[in-house]
Write an enzyme that holds these catalytic residues in place. Structure first.
Site, short mmCIF file in Angstrom:
data_model
loop_
_atom_site.label_atom_id
_atom_site.label_comp_id
_atom_site.label_asym_id
_atom_site.label_seq_id
_atom_site.Cartn_x
_atom_site.Cartn_y
_atom_site.Cartn_z
N ASP A 144 6.59 31.22 -27.98
CA ASP A 144 7.96 31.71 -28.09
C ASP A 144 8.78 30.74 -28.94
O ASP A 144 8.80 30.84 -30.17
CB ASP A 144 8.57 31.88 -26.70
CG ASP A 144 9.91 32.61 -26.72
OD1 ASP A 144 10.45 32.85 -27.82
OD2 ASP A 144 10.42 32.94 -25.63
N ASP A 190 -3.15 29.63 -25.71
CA ASP A 190 -2.13 30.24 -24.86
C ASP A 190 -2.01 31.71 -25.22
O ASP A 190 -2.56 32.18 -26.23
CB ASP A 190 -0.78 29.53 -25.03
CG ASP A 190 0.03 29.51 -23.74
OD1 ASP A 190 -0.31 30.27 -22.81
OD2 ASP A 190 1.00 28.73 -23.66
N LYS A 204 2.26 19.51 -17.31
CA LYS A 204 3.66 19.44 -17.75
C LYS A 204 4.59 19.91 -16.65
O LYS A 204 4.19 20.60 -15.70
CB LYS A 204 3.87 20.28 -19.01
CG LYS A 204 3.81 21.79 -18.80
CD LYS A 204 4.02 22.54 -20.09
CE LYS A 204 4.04 24.05 -19.84
NZ LYS A 204 4.14 24.84 -21.05
N ASP A 228 -0.92 24.23 -20.07
CA ASP A 228 -0.36 24.10 -18.71
C ASP A 228 -1.41 24.60 -17.73
O ASP A 228 -2.47 25.08 -18.11
CB ASP A 228 0.96 24.88 -18.57
CG ASP A 228 0.83 26.34 -18.99
OD1 ASP A 228 -0.25 26.93 -18.77
OD2 ASP A 228 1.79 26.88 -19.54
N ASP A 255 26.20 55.92 -32.23
CA ASP A 255 26.57 55.05 -31.12
C ASP A 255 25.40 54.23 -30.59
O ASP A 255 25.53 53.50 -29.62
CB ASP A 255 27.19 55.86 -29.98
CG ASP A 255 26.21 56.83 -29.34
OD1 ASP A 255 25.10 57.01 -29.90
OD2 ASP A 255 26.52 57.38 -28.27
N ALA A 280 8.10 27.61 -29.25
CA ALA A 280 7.10 26.62 -29.71
C ALA A 280 7.36 25.22 -29.18
O ALA A 280 6.68 24.28 -29.59
CB ALA A 280 7.01 26.59 -31.23
N ARG A 285 8.23 22.00 -16.13
CA ARG A 285 9.22 22.87 -16.79
C ARG A 285 10.45 22.94 -15.91
O ARG A 285 10.44 23.53 -14.83
CB ARG A 285 8.64 24.27 -17.01
CG ARG A 285 9.54 25.17 -17.85
CD ARG A 285 8.97 26.60 -17.93
NE ARG A 285 7.71 26.64 -18.64
CZ ARG A 285 7.59 26.70 -19.96
NH1 ARG A 285 8.68 26.69 -20.72
NH2 ARG A 285 6.41 26.77 -20.52
N GLN A 290 8.22 37.79 -16.52
CA GLN A 290 8.96 37.97 -15.27
C GLN A 290 8.08 38.78 -14.31
O GLN A 290 8.39 39.90 -13.95
CB GLN A 290 10.29 38.67 -15.53
CG GLN A 290 11.20 37.89 -16.47
CD GLN A 290 12.53 38.57 -16.71
OE1 GLN A 290 13.22 38.95 -15.76
NE2 GLN A 290 12.90 38.77 -17.97
N HIS A 325 0.44 38.41 -19.81
CA HIS A 325 0.79 37.05 -19.39
C HIS A 325 0.16 36.71 -18.04
O HIS A 325 -0.25 35.58 -17.80
CB HIS A 325 2.31 36.92 -19.32
CG HIS A 325 2.78 35.52 -19.03
ND1 HIS A 325 2.52 34.46 -19.87
CD2 HIS A 325 3.47 35.01 -17.98
CE1 HIS A 325 3.05 33.36 -19.37
NE2 HIS A 325 3.62 33.66 -18.22
#
Length: 318
Positions: free
Chosen positions: A227, A223, A197, A174, A42, A229, A199, A102, A135
């Site tokens: 991800d 960077d 930039k 960035d 499962d 790109a 976003r 996040q 990050h």
């Protein structure tokens, strides 16, 4: 947290990146400890440890990359199994820390999932976390246990020095990566530039301007994560349009989801240099992508942790 000098250590691995775990273990002069991580029919994850861990210094090599949730649960369950088997100290070695993007509330009702994941790892029973190029560096503060934050930049800088490129300028794609760009520019003794930039939503960005002199120079975009790109290829196009001679890119974590490979192959980027914190299958590695290993750096850090030596000295010595 358990402290003191341990008599021995063992290295375990989940299913996230066994090749990297085996490379680290080989450098450290030990085989991977025997364990099995699989699933019931499962989908429930089952962990079996086939070696004694009582009183030992244990290392679990497990980046929380795609499939993120499965790999995270494998890590948590392995930690729990070791805690219940009376391991002396449990070190979660997480080359790539998933959910790190996040890390704050960017708008109303956002979760801070990077903190939630940190709480889960601590609650499971980890005594220490070893990771690379978070990050946001302040994620270290989400943990109530020691965090050793390794810098993949030293591996990338060494490679760029070997290429002996001329007229370099290090470019931040960035505003969030300016410190990272400065850290790379310093040992290479070259200036930096910044791509301004906007976003509008995740994985989509628009280049507004380039701050700094790039005309006639070899630009190196820096960077932590690549991800889809989209951002980095848009930035590379903007640099070429504004007179850069060549564009390279150096990134720690090659997430490479969606149309990333197609975008990289069709881009003006001459070479994309990444680290193997995340497994990248051969079909996702065109000639433009150069992958460097972080195994020697992690192996040395783990040996220093075991012997209670300084981790910061690891970077001072390079």
């Amino acid at each position: 947290m358990n402290g003191g000098i341990f008599s021995d250590y063992k290295i375990f691995a989940g299913n996230a990146h066994r090749d990297l775990a085996e490379e680290i273990a080989s450098i450290m002069g030990k085989p991977l400890a025997k364990s099995n991580v699989n699933c019931f029919s499962d989908g429930e994850i089952r962990v079996d440890l086939y070696e004694m861990v009582r009183g030992l210094d244990c290392y679990i090599v497990q980046p929380t990359c795609d499939p993120v949730n499965n790999n995270l649960m494998e890590l948590l369950i392995m930690i729990d199994a070791m805690k219940r088997a009376s391991a002396g100290r449990i070190n979660a070695v997480i080359p790539y820390y998933g959910y790190a993007r996040q890390d704050r509330k960017a708008k109303a009702r956002d979760p801070i999932t990077a903190k939630l994941v940190a709480d889960l790892i601590v609650a499971a029973g980890a005594d220490r976390v070893v990771t690379m190029d978070l990050h946001a560096a302040q994620i270290q503060g989400y943990f109530n246990i020691p965090v050793d934050h390794l810098h993949g930049m030293m591996v990338l800088v060494k490679y760029i020095k070997q290429k002996q490129l001329e007229d370099l300028v290090i470019v931040s794609p960035d505003h969030g990566s300016v410190v990272r760009a400065r850290n790379m520019a310093q040992p290479l003794d070259c200036p930096i530039a910044i791509v301004d930039k906007r976003r509008d939503k995740p994985n989509q960005s628009e280049v507004m301007n380039v701050i700094g002199s790039i005309e006639g120079k070899t630009a190196i975009l820096v960077d932590d994560i690549i991800d889809t790109a989209g951002s980095i290829t848009n930035a590379a196009n903007a640099l070429m349009e504004r007179g850069a001679k060549d564009v390279y890119a150096c990134v720690t974590h090659p997430v490479l989801s969606g149309q990333a490979i197609e975008r990289i192959e069709n881009s003006v980027i001459k070479e994309l240099v990444v680290l193997n914190t995340i497994p990248v299958p051969k079909e996702k590695r065109p000639d433009k992508i150069k992958m460097l290993s972080v195994a020697p750096l992690f192996a040395e850090a783990m040996l220093r942790i075991f012997s209670n030596d300084s981790i910061s000295k690891l970077f001072d010595d390079k």
